[in-house]
Enzyme design. Structure first.
Site, PDB file in Angstrom:
ATOM      1  N   LYS A   1      -5.969  16.041   5.997  1.00 30.20           N
ATOM      2  CA  LYS A   1      -7.365  15.973   4.955  1.00 30.20           C
ATOM      3  C   LYS A   1      -6.867  14.210   4.206  1.00 30.20           C
ATOM      4  O   LYS A   1      -6.070  14.036   3.493  1.00 30.20           O
ATOM      5  CB  LYS A   1      -6.779  16.690   4.364  1.00 30.20           C
ATOM      6  CG  LYS A   1      -8.763  16.612   3.363  1.00 30.20           C
ATOM      7  CD  LYS A   1      -8.435  17.711   2.236  1.00 30.20           C
ATOM      8  CE  LYS A   1      -7.430  16.506   1.029  1.00 30.20           C
ATOM      9  NZ  LYS A   1      -8.293  15.450   0.250  1.00 30.20           N
TER      10      LYS A   1
ATOM     11  N   GLU B   1       5.627  12.391  -0.959  1.00 33.13           N
ATOM     12  CA  GLU B   1       5.605  11.408  -1.215  1.00 33.13           C
ATOM     13  C   GLU B   1       5.211  11.076  -2.938  1.00 33.13           C
ATOM     14  O   GLU B   1       3.600  10.849  -2.888  1.00 33.13           O
ATOM     15  CB  GLU B   1       5.562   9.878  -0.242  1.00 33.13           C
ATOM     16  CG  GLU B   1       5.512   8.932  -0.562  1.00 33.13           C
ATOM     17  CD  GLU B   1       4.449   8.091  -1.278  1.00 33.13           C
ATOM     18  OE1 GLU B   1       5.044   7.650  -3.298  1.00 33.13           O
ATOM     19  OE2 GLU B   1       3.970   7.578  -1.200  1.00 33.13           O
TER      20      GLU B   1
ATOM     21  N   CYS C   1       1.475   3.659  -5.364  1.00 33.53           N
ATOM     22  CA  CYS C   1       2.946   3.645  -5.400  1.00 33.53           C
ATOM     23  C   CYS C   1       4.080   3.334  -6.268  1.00 33.53           C
ATOM     24  O   CYS C   1       4.679   2.916  -6.720  1.00 33.53           O
ATOM     25  CB  CYS C   1       3.351   5.110  -5.214  1.00 33.53           C
ATOM     26  SG  CYS C   1       4.134   5.104  -3.230  1.00 33.53           S
TER      27      CYS C   1
ATOM     28  N   GLU D   1       1.922   5.698 -14.117  1.00 36.92           N
ATOM     29  CA  GLU D   1       1.826   4.672 -13.388  1.00 36.92           C
ATOM     30  C   GLU D   1       0.277   4.136 -13.287  1.00 36.92           C
ATOM     31  O   GLU D   1      -1.290   4.196 -14.382  1.00 36.92           O
ATOM     32  CB  GLU D   1       1.173   5.282 -11.755  1.00 36.92           C
ATOM     33  CG  GLU D   1       2.281   4.962 -11.299  1.00 36.92           C
ATOM     34  CD  GLU D   1       1.845   5.956  -9.653  1.00 36.92           C
ATOM     35  OE1 GLU D   1       2.264   5.411  -8.425  1.00 36.92           O
ATOM     36  OE2 GLU D   1       1.434   7.265  -9.237  1.00 36.92           O
TER      37      GLU D   1
END
Length: 485
Positions: free
Chosen positions: A182, A258, A292, A389
């Site tokens: 997906k 991850e 990331c 982040e």
């Protein structure tokens, strides 16, 4: 270079299930938009939970025969797909730029990077090993075999829409696992193009099934809880990763995660400052900061902090902003309005807490989701961006005095994906690298990602590794066979 219209038109807009293109149940679709203009590129099939079950059914049905497929032939399929990707770099890069926003030069780089995962795992397919040993008491033998873990669920993010797919599909194909993948709803076109490339390369029906949907949880959670899928590989936020781990616990599904990052970038006084600034620009501005692995916090030793900030400011202020298809553009749009709002909020919070804006610091007016390349100085440790982040073109700089202080600041986070370190002192380099709490270290370099190296983090940045010689292990189970003589 092909035209924008022809590139979008060339991609199937349906679900790929059991080797066939098919519309979603009820004919439901959703819009894919160009983040640089806000214009609708096309409509794509919006999968329902029933479509998800059909995709899993296809993967389960194909698993036995695919697991028995000769490893050499599995590798050859990946090799042919690699060659197709490389032959179509310009076309696929344009498609990616249109749906994701990154400049064409970066998009071309991602296609080449994505292709390398197929080349790497094409070679790993024939190197799945086992073992034969004598029992310590001499009365028997130990046989060890590696077998496919089984049907796998793969969930990929929007920021690297091709490479995050090949990084998961490559080892799954090489290991002999069927898949349901997906992609993110913002960037489905790259994955749909990749599915056709793999089909053209000879991947059997049902081995890869693609679900595009705006209802990620509604479609994927039932597949996780179904029990027939034996592997989940996810790249995305830590918050979503936690929820998926809870869902996987019910049927004890093998997981690879991850997740998020909060990468520190340390610059010591003895560093080559030219190299440090170059590395900082790479670590910060790759993919417009939407990575990331992006440097999230810059910690610079006091003796060079002012000069580093000056050079960084000069470089950031000179970055051309615009639509990624335009010549010379380096900074494209963020993925959507929500991303702009988040970045803007983080900068405003830092300013309110005393940070100084050295360049940028504002939303770019006009159509599209643009934010100015920004450098902030004197960012306090309680600012939100010190703990979240940023996922945008913002470089917050803080000062440290001692090595221990730098390490304390760098490790003061729940994340541990990657850390960057610049120094000319070999002893310091090894000391600091060993003490940094991260799965990857960029030592005097601003990019760590490589298909031939293990990618992954510690703490709440994830579980397992992708790429390298260990990447295929994530899709294999170890079977021990005891033999009595």
């Amino acid at each position: 270079m092909p035209s924008e219209t022809s590139v979008v038109a060339s991609v199937a807009k349906e679900l790929f299930i059991g080797g066939k293109w098919t519309g979603a149940t009820g004919g439901k679709t959703f819009e894919v938009r160009d983040p640089a203009t806000g214009e609708v590129l096309c409509q794509v099939a919006d999968a329902s939970p029933a479509d998800g079950v059909a995709a899993l059914d296809a993967a389960v049905a194909a698993q036995k025969s695919w697991a028995n497929h000769p490893p050499r032939e599995r590798g050859e399929i990946l090799r042919r797909a690699y060659e197709q990707l490389m032959a179509r770099v310009d076309e696929l890069a344009l498609l990616m730029t249109l749906e994701m926003g990154k400049p064409l030069a970066e998009a071309r780089g991602e296609i080449a990077y994505a292709a390398e995962f197929f080349r790497w795992f094409a070679e790993e397919a024939v190197r799945i090993d086992g073992g034969y040993a004598t029992a310590p008491n001499g009365t028997g033998r130990f046989l060890v075999a590696k077998q496919p873990v089984g049907p796998a669920l793969l969930i990929t993010p929007w920021n690297f829409p091709m490479a995050m797919g090949t990084r998961k599909i490559g080892p799954a194909v090489a290991a002999g696992c069927t898949m349901v993948i997906k992609p993110a709803a913002q960037t489905p076109l790259s994955m749909l193009a990749l599915a056709q490339i793999l089909a053209d390369a000879g991947l059997p029906e049902g081995v890869l099934n693609v679900l595009t949907t705006t209802n990620s949880g509604g479609v994927m959670e039932p597949l996780i809880r179904d029990g027939r899928a034996r592997k989940l590989s996810f790249t995305g936020s830590t918050a979503v990763g936690r929820k998926l781990l809870e869902q996987c616990a019910e049927k004890v599904v093998n997981t690879s995660m991850e997740l998020g990052g909060n990468a520190p970038f340390l610059v010591f006084e003895d560093a080559d400052l030219d190299a440090a600034v170059d590395g900082a620009m790479q670590a910060k501005m790759r993919n417009i900061g939407e990575a990331c692995t992006a440097a999230n916090r810059f910690y610079v030793q006091r003796g060079v902090a002012e000069e580093f900030a000056r050079r960084m400011t000069e470089r950031m202020a000179a970055q051309p902003i615009g639509r990624g298809t335009e010549d010379g553009v380096i900074v494209g749009p963020l993925i959507d309005e929500a991303a702009v709002t988040k970045v803007s909020g983080l900068v405003d919070d830092a300013k309110q807490r005393g940070a100084r804006v050295l360049t940028g610091g504002s939303v770019v007016e006009g159509p599209g989701n643009f934010y100015q390349p920004t450098v902030l100085a004197d960012v306090p440790t309680d600012a939100r961006m010190a703990n979240e982040e940023i996922f945008g073109p913002v470089a917050p700089i803080s000062v440290f005095d001692t090595e221990d202080e730098a390490l304390e600041l760098a490790n003061d986070t729940e994340y541990g994906l990657v850390s960057y370190l610049y120094t000319s002192d070999v002893k310091r380099a090894l000391r600091v690298a060993e003490r940094l709490e991260a799965g990857m270290i960029g030592l005097n370099q601003g990019i760590v990602s490589n298909p031939a190296a293990p990618f992954g983090g510690v703490k709440q940045s994830g579980l397992g590794r992708e790429g390298g010689t260990v990447g295929i292990e994530e899709f294999l189970e170890t079977k021990y066979i005891a033999v009595a003589l």
